[in-house]
Design a protein around this motif. Structure first.
Motif, PDB file in Angstrom:
ATOM      1  N   TYR A 230       0.797  -1.232   0.000  1.00 49.54           N
ATOM      2  CA  TYR A 230       0.000   0.000   0.000  1.00 49.54           C
ATOM      3  C   TYR A 230       0.827   1.277   0.000  1.00 49.54           C
ATOM      4  O   TYR A 230       0.285   2.372  -0.043  1.00 49.54           O
ATOM      5  CB  TYR A 230      -0.930   0.007   1.219  1.00 49.54           C
ATOM      6  CG  TYR A 230      -1.934  -1.103   1.158  1.00 49.54           C
ATOM      7  CD1 TYR A 230      -3.060  -0.996   0.348  1.00 49.54           C
ATOM      8  CD2 TYR A 230      -1.761  -2.277   1.880  1.00 49.54           C
ATOM      9  CE1 TYR A 230      -3.990  -2.023   0.266  1.00 49.54           C
ATOM     10  CE2 TYR A 230      -2.689  -3.301   1.805  1.00 49.54           C
ATOM     11  CZ  TYR A 230      -3.787  -3.170   1.000  1.00 49.54           C
ATOM     12  OH  TYR A 230      -4.700  -4.194   0.914  1.00 49.54           O
ATOM     13  N   SER A 231       2.153   1.160   0.082  1.00 46.82           N
ATOM     14  CA  SER A 231       3.013   2.334   0.234  1.00 46.82           C
ATOM     15  C   SER A 231       4.128   2.331  -0.801  1.00 46.82           C
ATOM     16  O   SER A 231       4.449   1.296  -1.378  1.00 46.82           O
ATOM     17  CB  SER A 231       3.610   2.325   1.643  1.00 46.82           C
ATOM     18  OG  SER A 231       4.506   3.396   1.819  1.00 46.82           O
ATOM     19  N   THR A 232       4.759   3.468  -0.975  1.00 44.97           N
ATOM     20  CA  THR A 232       5.902   3.552  -1.875  1.00 44.97           C
ATOM     21  C   THR A 232       7.191   3.154  -1.176  1.00 44.97           C
ATOM     22  O   THR A 232       8.219   2.998  -1.820  1.00 44.97           O
ATOM     23  CB  THR A 232       6.059   4.981  -2.435  1.00 44.97           C
ATOM     24  OG1 THR A 232       6.205   5.889  -1.337  1.00 44.97           O
ATOM     25  CG2 THR A 232       4.868   5.361  -3.286  1.00 44.97           C
ATOM     26  N   THR A 233       7.142   3.014   0.164  1.00 45.75           N
ATOM     27  CA  THR A 233       8.310   2.584   0.934  1.00 45.75           C
ATOM     28  C   THR A 233       7.886   1.505   1.918  1.00 45.75           C
ATOM     29  O   THR A 233       6.695   1.310   2.171  1.00 45.75           O
ATOM     30  CB  THR A 233       8.923   3.750   1.744  1.00 45.75           C
ATOM     31  OG1 THR A 233       8.041   4.067   2.826  1.00 45.75           O
ATOM     32  CG2 THR A 233       9.159   4.977   0.887  1.00 45.75           C
ATOM     33  N   ALA A 234       8.860   0.840   2.513  1.00 48.02           N
ATOM     34  CA  ALA A 234       8.575  -0.173   3.531  1.00 48.02           C
ATOM     35  C   ALA A 234       8.444   0.455   4.916  1.00 48.02           C
ATOM     36  O   ALA A 234       8.132  -0.234   5.880  1.00 48.02           O
ATOM     37  CB  ALA A 234       9.659  -1.239   3.538  1.00 48.02           C
ATOM     38  N   ASP A 235       8.669   1.762   5.035  1.00 47.89           N
ATOM     39  CA  ASP A 235       8.548   2.447   6.326  1.00 47.89           C
ATOM     40  C   ASP A 235       7.078   2.641   6.681  1.00 47.89           C
ATOM     41  O   ASP A 235       6.264   2.965   5.817  1.00 47.89           O
ATOM     42  CB  ASP A 235       9.231   3.819   6.272  1.00 47.89           C
ATOM     43  CG  ASP A 235      10.713   3.706   6.005  1.00 47.89           C
ATOM     44  OD1 ASP A 235      11.323   2.708   6.431  1.00 47.89           O
ATOM     45  OD2 ASP A 235      11.259   4.615   5.355  1.00 47.89           O
ATOM     46  N   PHE A 236       6.759   2.472   7.956  1.00 51.47           N
ATOM     47  CA  PHE A 236       5.388   2.684   8.424  1.00 51.47           C
ATOM     48  C   PHE A 236       5.168   4.177   8.625  1.00 51.47           C
ATOM     49  O   PHE A 236       5.704   4.774   9.537  1.00 51.47           O
ATOM     50  CB  PHE A 236       5.150   1.927   9.734  1.00 51.47           C
ATOM     51  CG  PHE A 236       3.769   2.109  10.283  1.00 51.47           C
ATOM     52  CD1 PHE A 236       2.684   1.513   9.664  1.00 51.47           C
ATOM     53  CD2 PHE A 236       3.551   2.872  11.419  1.00 51.47           C
ATOM     54  CE1 PHE A 236       1.403   1.670  10.159  1.00 51.47           C
ATOM     55  CE2 PHE A 236       2.275   3.039  11.927  1.00 51.47           C
ATOM     56  CZ  PHE A 236       1.198   2.434  11.297  1.00 51.47           C
ATOM     57  N   ASN A 237       4.405   4.792   7.728  1.00 51.28           N
ATOM     58  CA  ASN A 237       4.064   6.208   7.864  1.00 51.28           C
ATOM     59  C   ASN A 237       2.689   6.452   7.249  1.00 51.28           C
ATOM     60  O   ASN A 237       2.581   6.867   6.094  1.00 51.28           O
ATOM     61  CB  ASN A 237       5.109   7.114   7.225  1.00 51.28           C
ATOM     62  CG  ASN A 237       4.865   8.571   7.568  1.00 51.28           C
ATOM     63  OD1 ASN A 237       3.797   8.932   8.067  1.00 51.28           O
ATOM     64  ND2 ASN A 237       5.841   9.402   7.312  1.00 51.28           N
TER      65      ASN A 237
END
Length: 142
Positions: free
Chosen positions: A117-124
């Motif tokens: 769901y995100s462009t990165t693997a970071d939770f933000n």
């Protein structure tokens, strides 16, 4: 606490994100979760909480009046700040009816779900659309 009978029939969902004001330990998260489960059960509120990297992502469901009261107490809670309501809507039925408060923390094991769901693997979740947040929460709860 008395509830207006007309409001008792209006079921709503509210999703918000916020940042912890200080580092939160696993023990503190457990205490927050236990308190939420107890209070929510007493107020016919259900929902899901995701917490990682000192960011809270939560959806709560219940009567409109009770969700509004809970929002005011969340805003006043000094354990977090930068609270942003991402979405509020009326519901035909609850999505989280099994839990007074379900809890999931993104981990290495479920990192692929966040990346979906995100462009990165970071939770933000501040950077996600609401549609992505909804899918993320649904997938993490499975």
């Amino acid at each position: 606490m008395a509830q207006n009978t007309s409001d008792a029939h209006i079921l709503v969902s509210m999703t918000y994100v916020s940042r912890a004001t200080q580092e939160i330990s696993a023990k503190e998260i457990s205490e927050i979760l236990q308190q939420a489960q107890h209070n929510n059960a007493a107020n016919a509120i259900t929902g899901m909480l995701v917490f990682k990297d000192n960011i809270f992502l939560q959806t709560i469901e219940g009567s409109r009046a009770r969700i509004n009261r809970l929002l005011y107490s969340l805003i006043a809670d000094q354990r977090h700040n930068d609270l942003q309501v991402l979405e509020t809507r009326e519901l035909a039925h609850r999505e989280w009816s099994k839990w007074s408060m379900n809890y999931v923390s993104p981990t290495q094991d479920n990192a692929a779900i966040y990346l979906k769901y995100s462009t990165t693997a970071d939770f933000n979740p501040y950077l996600l659309s609401f549609e992505s947040i909804r899918g993320l929460m649904r997938d993490l709860s499975r």
